[in-house]
Scaffold this motif. Structure first.
Motif, PDB file in Angstrom:
ATOM      1  N   ALA A 169      30.263  27.658  53.757  1.00  0.00           N
ATOM      2  CA  ALA A 169      31.079  26.480  53.461  1.00  0.00           C
ATOM      3  C   ALA A 169      31.707  25.907  54.725  1.00  0.00           C
ATOM      4  O   ALA A 169      32.906  25.595  54.767  1.00  0.00           O
ATOM      5  CB  ALA A 169      32.135  26.821  52.424  1.00  0.00           C
ATOM      6  N   THR A 170      30.888  25.792  55.779  1.00  0.00           N
ATOM      7  CA  THR A 170      31.342  25.153  57.017  1.00  0.00           C
ATOM      8  C   THR A 170      30.477  23.931  57.283  1.00  0.00           C
ATOM      9  O   THR A 170      29.316  23.860  56.865  1.00  0.00           O
ATOM     10  CB  THR A 170      31.248  26.090  58.240  1.00  0.00           C
ATOM     11  N   VAL A 171      31.046  22.988  57.985  1.00  0.00           N
ATOM     12  CA  VAL A 171      30.339  21.764  58.345  1.00  0.00           C
ATOM     13  C   VAL A 171      29.069  22.104  59.124  1.00  0.00           C
ATOM     14  O   VAL A 171      28.014  21.487  58.930  1.00  0.00           O
ATOM     15  CB  VAL A 171      31.268  20.850  59.187  1.00  0.00           C
ATOM     16  N   GLU A 172      29.145  23.125  59.969  1.00  0.00           N
ATOM     17  CA  GLU A 172      28.017  23.450  60.848  1.00  0.00           C
ATOM     18  C   GLU A 172      26.854  24.140  60.137  1.00  0.00           C
ATOM     19  O   GLU A 172      25.741  24.154  60.647  1.00  0.00           O
ATOM     20  CB  GLU A 172      28.501  24.358  61.986  1.00  0.00           C
ATOM     21  N   CYS A 173      27.073  24.715  58.978  1.00  0.00           N
ATOM     22  CA  CYS A 173      25.998  25.405  58.257  1.00  0.00           C
ATOM     23  C   CYS A 173      24.914  24.398  57.897  1.00  0.00           C
ATOM     24  O   CYS A 173      25.190  23.280  57.467  1.00  0.00           O
ATOM     25  CB  CYS A 173      26.555  26.060  56.990  1.00  0.00           C
TER      26      CYS A 173
END
Length: 161
Positions: free
Chosen positions: A49-53
């Motif tokens: 649940a991170t922007v970078e994933c």
């Protein structure tokens, strides 16, 4: 962990790094694992649940929206258990075997004629955001994830605050 680790390090005259995985959610969990003698931890679900994933937004939101009541242990095609978000795919597989039209030969013990679904195809569907045809594996604490974050913010939370 400490006693077991020391015993094997002495027996084999070498340092053995121990990394704890599974159920690690916050700074307190990390401190607990280290206090037990671990050299480090592995955290997975928090980073989905991170922007970078690079998983699809639909996949990430399945984590954010997951509640304890819709998480279950599923059996993979080779019989290994895993935790997943209960969705249409799981309900379909419970009712009938999925048709397997091609084999990726990714798992040695997988027999496409016998397994209930192709795990590779189910995982590809999920990561692309095709959640109704996909298997959404997750960690034990996924229901504690309530918002999207960034890796730098998450690292600050895990290490500083």
């Amino acid at each position: 962990i400490i006693d077991c680790k020391k015993e094997y390090e002495q027996k084999y005259n070498t340092q053995i790094p121990v990394i704890v995985a599974g159920g690690i959610f916050d700074k307190n969990d990390i401190a607990h694992a280290i206090a037990l003698g671990a050299d480090g931890v592995q955290i997975a679900s928090r980073f989905v649940a991170t922007v970078e994933c690079d998983a699809s937004d639909a996949y990430k939101h399945a984590y954010i929206e997951a509640g304890k009541g819709n998480i279950q242990i599923v059996k993979s095609p080779v019989g290994m258990p895993g935790r997943a978000v209960r969705n249409a795919f799981i309900r379909q597989v419970e009712q009938h075997k999925q048709e397997i039209t091609g084999c990726y030969q990714c798992l040695e013990k997988c027999n496409p004629k016998e397994v209930p679904y192709c795990i590779t195809q189910a995982l590809i569907h999920a990561v692309k955001g095709e959640l109704e045809q996909g298997l959404i594996f997750c960690g034990e604490n996924v229901s504690r994830i309530h918002e999207m974050t960034t890796v730098p913010e998450l690292m600050r939370e895990l290490t500083q605050g």
